[in-house]
Design a protein around this motif. Structure first.
Motif, PDB file in Angstrom:
ATOM      1  N   ALA A 112      -9.938   2.062 -11.864  1.00 38.46           N
ATOM      2  CA  ALA A 112      -9.200   2.593 -10.706  1.00 38.46           C
ATOM      3  C   ALA A 112      -9.986   3.739 -10.070  1.00 38.46           C
ATOM      4  CB  ALA A 112      -7.821   3.053 -11.147  1.00 38.46           C
ATOM      5  N   GLY A 113     -10.603   4.600 -10.899  1.00 40.96           N
ATOM      6  CA  GLY A 113     -11.330   5.753 -10.366  1.00 40.96           C
ATOM      7  C   GLY A 113     -12.535   5.318  -9.541  1.00 40.96           C
ATOM      8  N   GLU A 277       0.702   7.179   1.804  1.00 43.81           N
ATOM      9  CA  GLU A 277      -0.190   6.401   0.923  1.00 43.81           C
ATOM     10  C   GLU A 277       0.562   5.590  -0.128  1.00 43.81           C
ATOM     11  OE1 GLU A 277      -3.365   8.129  -1.436  1.00 43.81           O
ATOM     12  OE2 GLU A 277      -4.222   8.861   0.442  1.00 43.81           O
ATOM     13  N   ARG A 278       1.606   6.216  -0.670  1.00 42.92           N
ATOM     14  CA  ARG A 278       2.345   5.518  -1.730  1.00 42.92           C
ATOM     15  C   ARG A 278       3.018   4.257  -1.186  1.00 42.92           C
ATOM     16  NH1 ARG A 278       7.064   4.486  -3.586  1.00 42.92           N
ATOM     17  NH2 ARG A 278       7.147   3.880  -5.774  1.00 42.92           N
ATOM     18  N   THR A 279       3.631   4.401   0.002  1.00 43.68           N
ATOM     19  CA  THR A 279       4.322   3.252   0.585  1.00 43.68           C
ATOM     20  C   THR A 279       3.316   2.161   0.945  1.00 43.68           C
ATOM     21  OG1 THR A 279       5.873   4.855   1.494  1.00 43.68           O
ATOM     22  CG2 THR A 279       6.053   2.598   2.307  1.00 43.68           C
ATOM     23  N   LEU A 280       2.150   2.574   1.418  1.00 44.61           N
ATOM     24  CA  LEU A 280       1.112   1.593   1.751  1.00 44.61           C
ATOM     25  C   LEU A 280       0.743   0.781   0.504  1.00 44.61           C
ATOM     26  CD1 LEU A 280      -0.902   0.530   3.882  1.00 44.61           C
ATOM     27  CD2 LEU A 280      -2.489   2.328   3.155  1.00 44.61           C
ATOM     28  N   ARG A 281       0.675   1.488  -0.604  1.00 42.77           N
ATOM     29  CA  ARG A 281       0.331   0.816  -1.856  1.00 42.77           C
ATOM     30  C   ARG A 281       1.437  -0.170  -2.262  1.00 42.77           C
ATOM     31  NH1 ARG A 281      -2.485   2.357  -7.295  1.00 42.77           N
ATOM     32  NH2 ARG A 281      -1.311   0.986  -8.612  1.00 42.77           N
ATOM     33  N   VAL A 282       2.698   0.250  -2.056  1.00 43.63           N
ATOM     34  CA  VAL A 282       3.802  -0.654  -2.410  1.00 43.63           C
ATOM     35  C   VAL A 282       3.773  -1.890  -1.496  1.00 43.63           C
ATOM     36  CG1 VAL A 282       6.293  -0.912  -2.710  1.00 43.63           C
ATOM     37  CG2 VAL A 282       5.203   1.249  -3.301  1.00 43.63           C
ATOM     38  N   PHE A 283       3.471  -1.684  -0.222  1.00 44.63           N
ATOM     39  CA  PHE A 283       3.330  -2.816   0.697  1.00 44.63           C
ATOM     40  C   PHE A 283       2.344  -3.832   0.124  1.00 44.63           C
ATOM     41  CE2 PHE A 283       5.191  -1.014   4.666  1.00 44.63           C
ATOM     42  CZ  PHE A 283       5.775  -2.183   5.109  1.00 44.63           C
ATOM     43  N   ALA A 284       1.189  -3.330  -0.265  1.00 49.09           N
ATOM     44  CA  ALA A 284       0.144  -4.225  -0.768  1.00 49.09           C
ATOM     45  C   ALA A 284       0.631  -4.957  -2.019  1.00 49.09           C
ATOM     46  CB  ALA A 284      -1.126  -3.428  -1.057  1.00 49.09           C
ATOM     47  N   ASP A 285       1.296  -4.228  -2.912  1.00 45.42           N
ATOM     48  CA  ASP A 285       1.780  -4.856  -4.140  1.00 45.42           C
ATOM     49  C   ASP A 285       2.882  -5.872  -3.868  1.00 45.42           C
ATOM     50  OD1 ASP A 285       0.820  -4.342  -6.928  1.00 45.42           O
ATOM     51  OD2 ASP A 285       0.635  -2.346  -6.080  1.00 45.42           O
ATOM     52  N   CYS A 358      -6.100  -9.010 -14.253  1.00 46.11           N
ATOM     53  CA  CYS A 358      -7.150  -9.082 -13.226  1.00 46.11           C
ATOM     54  C   CYS A 358      -8.172  -7.946 -13.326  1.00 46.11           C
ATOM     55  CB  CYS A 358      -6.489  -9.064 -11.855  1.00 46.11           C
ATOM     56  SG  CYS A 358      -7.680  -9.076 -10.524  1.00 46.11           S
ATOM     57  N   LEU A 359      -9.417  -8.326 -13.496  1.00 36.83           N
ATOM     58  CA  LEU A 359     -10.512  -7.355 -13.527  1.00 36.83           C
ATOM     59  C   LEU A 359     -10.565  -6.546 -12.240  1.00 36.83           C
ATOM     60  CD1 LEU A 359     -13.320  -6.402 -14.754  1.00 36.83           C
ATOM     61  CD2 LEU A 359     -14.332  -8.254 -13.433  1.00 36.83           C
ATOM     62  N   GLY A 360     -10.272  -7.195 -11.126  1.00 37.91           N
ATOM     63  CA  GLY A 360     -10.470  -6.553  -9.821  1.00 37.91           C
ATOM     64  C   GLY A 360      -9.190  -6.032  -9.190  1.00 37.91           C
ATOM     65  N   ALA A 361      -8.135  -5.805  -9.989  1.00 32.09           N
ATOM     66  CA  ALA A 361      -6.846  -5.402  -9.384  1.00 32.09           C
ATOM     67  C   ALA A 361      -6.973  -4.099  -8.577  1.00 32.09           C
ATOM     68  CB  ALA A 361      -5.782  -5.259 -10.463  1.00 32.09           C
ATOM     69  N   SER A 362      -7.681  -3.118  -9.113  1.00 32.06           N
ATOM     70  CA  SER A 362      -7.802  -1.841  -8.387  1.00 32.06           C
ATOM     71  C   SER A 362      -8.614  -2.029  -7.112  1.00 32.06           C
ATOM     72  CB  SER A 362      -8.488  -0.779  -9.250  1.00 32.06           C
ATOM     73  OG  SER A 362      -7.708  -0.519 -10.371  1.00 32.06           O
ATOM     74  N   LEU A 363      -9.666  -2.822  -7.205  1.00 32.20           N
ATOM     75  CA  LEU A 363     -10.478  -3.077  -6.014  1.00 32.20           C
ATOM     76  C   LEU A 363      -9.648  -3.820  -4.964  1.00 32.20           C
ATOM     77  CD1 LEU A 363     -13.218  -2.998  -4.611  1.00 32.20           C
ATOM     78  CD2 LEU A 363     -13.785  -5.164  -5.726  1.00 32.20           C
ATOM     79  N   ALA A 364      -8.903  -4.832  -5.431  1.00 28.50           N
ATOM     80  CA  ALA A 364      -8.076  -5.609  -4.509  1.00 28.50           C
ATOM     81  C   ALA A 364      -7.069  -4.707  -3.802  1.00 28.50           C
ATOM     82  CB  ALA A 364      -7.345  -6.713  -5.259  1.00 28.50           C
ATOM     83  N   ARG A 365      -6.460  -3.802  -4.570  1.00 29.23           N
ATOM     84  CA  ARG A 365      -5.455  -2.901  -3.955  1.00 29.23           C
ATOM     85  C   ARG A 365      -6.113  -2.058  -2.861  1.00 29.23           C
ATOM     86  NH1 ARG A 365      -2.849  -2.533  -9.575  1.00 29.23           N
ATOM     87  NH2 ARG A 365      -0.763  -3.357  -9.158  1.00 29.23           N
TER      88      ARG A 365
END
Ligand code: HEM
Length: 413
Positions: A112-113, A277-285, A358-365
């Motif tokens: 994630a970092g 930012e948090r809501t944007l992340r929830v949208f993506a999820d 998923c290896l790429g979950a953080s990248l995908a987000r």
């Protein structure tokens, strides 16, 4: 008569509209035996969890895996052998401890970092792509934006020049598992494209052995097995192919379905412009939960057992249906709704769960958030360029992938 009798999840047209069938399965048969191939589809959230966590009983080491997912008939295997390669999946096709070792070669590039640090770059690329299409007022969204974003990023991570990026699209599509019989001609031509990819990356890996850097290719190139030898080339190429397909196709598909939602509900566009930012992340999820580009993946039953009251014999194939579990009302109240205030937005299994998460979950987000925000802030008035045209999905049981999406819009800034 129960609606179950009419279900054919392997029908080539199934991917276009699978959700009514999942609702039926969740209610009537959470572990459902598909009469067409004898495999079981697991739809209920708690049962998917139960299976995925038991890697000894529900294994990723599927015998003849290549046969079931890539055609893999003798003719296909011979084509690979003639080129000096073998096609296998070191990440998705193994169990611990082998799997743990292969993951350790690539995990650190996708934390994630590290992905958070890539945010300015990802936002920059998303912005450039929006600018590219903005002047035209129309685009074929899948090819002009949704695919380019993840491909540019992964190509940069692998050190592939932009001039070769068009090849990545072809390779990535050719290597998609279909989970259904698409015919030998298609399988052979797909295998020929994958071999091109292998030859291309083979050279780059050998080069990294001479001139290593701090990148994915160097980590793979310098990895050693138990005996201190370099890892087998087909295995290294297999990992790269898994990253390529799993990374590009999925993000592309999620962005494409995101665009459909933005067209159908302009209020979403407005929220994406202004939300924190948090809501944007929830949208993506929420998009991943609802649209689930990887609809379901297979496991192999290693001993006679039982799941949700259904007996499974050793050797049975089980399809963990992530997309159905993500709409299980017992876990997600009002499951059909894209809800940016959802209480448990990260509980979905759109990225899988457990060892093979998923290896790429953080990248995908990061990619989804940057892509959605750039589209919403840069463009306006999204609409279908061909409102009456049917939306066509690839005939595929594993992924849900829109072939094309012609759209129109105006520039906003
Ligand atoms: C919205 C985007 C994405 C979705 C929905 C998604 C979904 C998934 C799912 C469901 C699995 C688990 C499969 C299983 O357990 O059988 C998985 C595994 C995997 N994903 Fe993703 N993925 C996405 C993006 C990416 C990206 C960007 C990359 C890399 C650049 C990536 C690389 C992988 C790899 C290599 C695996 C195999 C992991 C393993 O077996 O250990 N994915 N993904």
């Amino acid at each position: 008569m129960s609606a179950l009798n009419d279900l054919n999840l392997l029908d080539p047209g199934f991917a276009a509209c699978p959700y009514q069938a999942y609702a039926t399965l969740l209610k009537e048969a959470p572990v459902f035996r598909m009469p067409q191939n004898g495999a079981y589809v697991v739809s209920r959230y708690d049962l998917v969890m139960e299976a995925v966590k038991n890697t000894k009983l529900f294994s990723n080491r599927i015998p003849n895996h290549e046969t079931s997912t890539h055609g893999g008939s003798n003719a296909v295997a011979e084509l690979y052998a003639k080129a000096g390669y073998r096609r296998w999946n070191p990440l998705l096709g193994t169990d611990p401890p082998d799997h743990t070792y292969y993951r350790s070669l690539v995990d650190r590039f996708f934390t994630a970092g590290r992905c958070r640090d890539m945010r300015p770059k990802i936002e920059g690329i998303a912005g450039e792509l929006v600018d590219e299409i903005a002047v035209r007022g129309e685009a074929e969204f899948v090819g002009d934006f949704a695919l380019k974003l993840p491909v540019y990023i992964i190509a940069d991570m692998l050190g592939v020049p932009r001039s070769d990026i068009h090849l990545f699209r072809e390779w990535s599509e050719a290597s998609l598992p279909t989970g259904m019989n698409v015919g030998l001609d298609v399988e052979l031509s797909n295998a020929a494209r994958v071999i091109e990819f292998f030859l291309y990356m083979d050279k780059m890996i050998l080069d990294r052995r001479k001139h290593p850097g701090d990148d994915i290719l160097s980590s793979l190139a310098l990895g050693r097995d138990k005996n201190g030898e370099f890892l087998e080339m087909s295995g290294l190429l297999g990992i790269l192919l898994e990253i390529l397909v799993a990374g590009n196709e999925t993000v592309k598909d999620t962005l494409a379905t995101g665009m459909i939602r933005m067209i159908d509900d302009p209020a979403i566009v407005e929220s994406l412009r202004t939300c924190d930012e948090r809501t944007l992340r929830v949208f993506a999820d929420e998009l991943v939960r609802l649209e689930c580009p990887v609809q379901g993946t297979y496991r192999w039953v290693t001993q006679d057992t039982e799941l949700g009251g259904v007996k499974l014999v050793k050797g049975a194939m089980v399809n963990l249906r992530w997309a159905a579990a993500n709409r299980d009302p017992a876990e997600f109240p009002d499951p059909e709704r894209l809800d940016p205030t959802r209480r448990n937005p990260g509980a979905h299994v759109g990225f899988g769960i457990g060892e093979h998460y998923c290896l790429g979950a953080s990248l995908a987000r990061e990619e989804l958030q940057a892509g959605l925000r750039a589209l919403a802030t840069g463009l306006n008035g999204f609409r279908y360029a061909a409102p009456d045209a049917k939306q066509e999905y690839l005939p595929n049981f594993i992924v849900r992938s829109l072939r094309a999406l012609p759209i129109r819009f105006e520039r906003r800034r």
